[in-house]
Write a protein that holds these residues in place. Sequence first.
Motif, PDB file in Angstrom:
ATOM      1  N   MET A  99      -0.814  -3.448   9.373  1.00 48.31           N
ATOM      2  CA  MET A  99       0.330  -4.030   8.673  1.00 48.31           C
ATOM      3  C   MET A  99      -0.083  -4.753   7.390  1.00 48.31           C
ATOM      4  O   MET A  99       0.545  -4.573   6.339  1.00 48.31           O
ATOM      5  CB  MET A  99       1.090  -4.970   9.611  1.00 48.31           C
ATOM      6  N   LEU A 100      -1.123  -5.576   7.470  1.00 51.31           N
ATOM      7  CA  LEU A 100      -1.569  -6.294   6.276  1.00 51.31           C
ATOM      8  C   LEU A 100      -2.102  -5.349   5.206  1.00 51.31           C
ATOM      9  O   LEU A 100      -1.811  -5.504   4.019  1.00 51.31           O
ATOM     10  CB  LEU A 100      -2.644  -7.314   6.637  1.00 51.31           C
ATOM     11  N   VAL A 101      -2.881  -4.348   5.641  1.00 51.52           N
ATOM     12  CA  VAL A 101      -3.471  -3.411   4.679  1.00 51.52           C
ATOM     13  C   VAL A 101      -2.389  -2.568   4.014  1.00 51.52           C
ATOM     14  O   VAL A 101      -2.373  -2.394   2.797  1.00 51.52           O
ATOM     15  CB  VAL A 101      -4.508  -2.511   5.383  1.00 51.52           C
ATOM     16  N   GLU A 102      -1.461  -2.055   4.826  1.00 50.35           N
ATOM     17  CA  GLU A 102      -0.431  -1.178   4.289  1.00 50.35           C
ATOM     18  C   GLU A 102       0.571  -1.914   3.404  1.00 50.35           C
ATOM     19  O   GLU A 102       1.195  -1.312   2.534  1.00 50.35           O
ATOM     20  CB  GLU A 102       0.313  -0.487   5.434  1.00 50.35           C
ATOM     21  N   SER A 103       0.721  -3.196   3.636  1.00 52.26           N
ATOM     22  CA  SER A 103       1.723  -3.956   2.869  1.00 52.26           C
ATOM     23  C   SER A 103       1.097  -4.824   1.784  1.00 52.26           C
ATOM     24  O   SER A 103       1.784  -5.654   1.181  1.00 52.26           O
ATOM     25  CB  SER A 103       2.539  -4.849   3.821  1.00 52.26           C
ATOM     26  N   ARG A 104      -0.183  -4.654   1.513  1.00 50.35           N
ATOM     27  CA  ARG A 104      -0.874  -5.564   0.619  1.00 50.35           C
ATOM     28  C   ARG A 104      -0.284  -5.573  -0.794  1.00 50.35           C
ATOM     29  O   ARG A 104      -0.189  -6.633  -1.430  1.00 50.35           O
ATOM     30  CB  ARG A 104      -2.362  -5.229   0.562  1.00 50.35           C
ATOM     31  N   THR A 105       0.116  -4.394  -1.295  1.00 50.81           N
ATOM     32  CA  THR A 105       0.706  -4.357  -2.631  1.00 50.81           C
ATOM     33  C   THR A 105       1.999  -5.156  -2.679  1.00 50.81           C
ATOM     34  O   THR A 105       2.227  -5.959  -3.595  1.00 50.81           O
ATOM     35  CB  THR A 105       0.977  -2.903  -3.059  1.00 50.81           C
TER      36      THR A 105
END
Length: 218
Positions: A137-143
Amino acid sequence: MYTLTDQILMGIWETVYMTLGATFFGYVLGMPLGFVLTLCHKKGLRPHPVVYRIVDIITNIGRSLPFVILMVLVIPVTVFIMGKSYGSTAAIVPLVLSAAPFIARLVESSLNEVDRGVIEAAQSMGASLWQIMYRVMLVESRTSLITGATIALSTILGYSAMAGAIGGGGLGAIAIQYGYQRYDVKIMWICVILLIVLVQIFQVAGMYIARKLDRRIV
């Protein structure tokens, strides 16, 4: 004896200090709230209507309070934590309390943008809840999170200017003390322009980082 130029330079530093400090601690409080809102939603990974409703009400109340009123309401809390209710460091307390619910909603919105298929794929491979949260979740939503952080910085910077109304320091205090109370329009405009410049710097830097981390851009 400080000159007006020295005071303006100090005001810039205090404004940046309050903004970055309040944003950091705002995320310390707001990020977990955002995860709770996402995970405990009826369509989340750990649906829990009661917990979701409680956190939802808390964030809504926090967002609905005007910042100027909140500053006055939390003066006893500020004095308890900081030992005083004035100054740039003391102003961080109401700034954090005001920013945390707003940040929680930004985080919730970013996490909800994560493709459900990616989460389901991680679950099928046996990933734990914590692994899904931090590695998916954090990686995919970082942008989206960085874009949200840029918005939060700009908003908190605006709040920091209002903190000058009760001795919070920064450019807001200079604008009120010299521009408003002494009827010096020139000082008022200088402070306004500097605040605009700071907002633009934060936005340009934040969007640059977001573009660099966006894997969709080739």
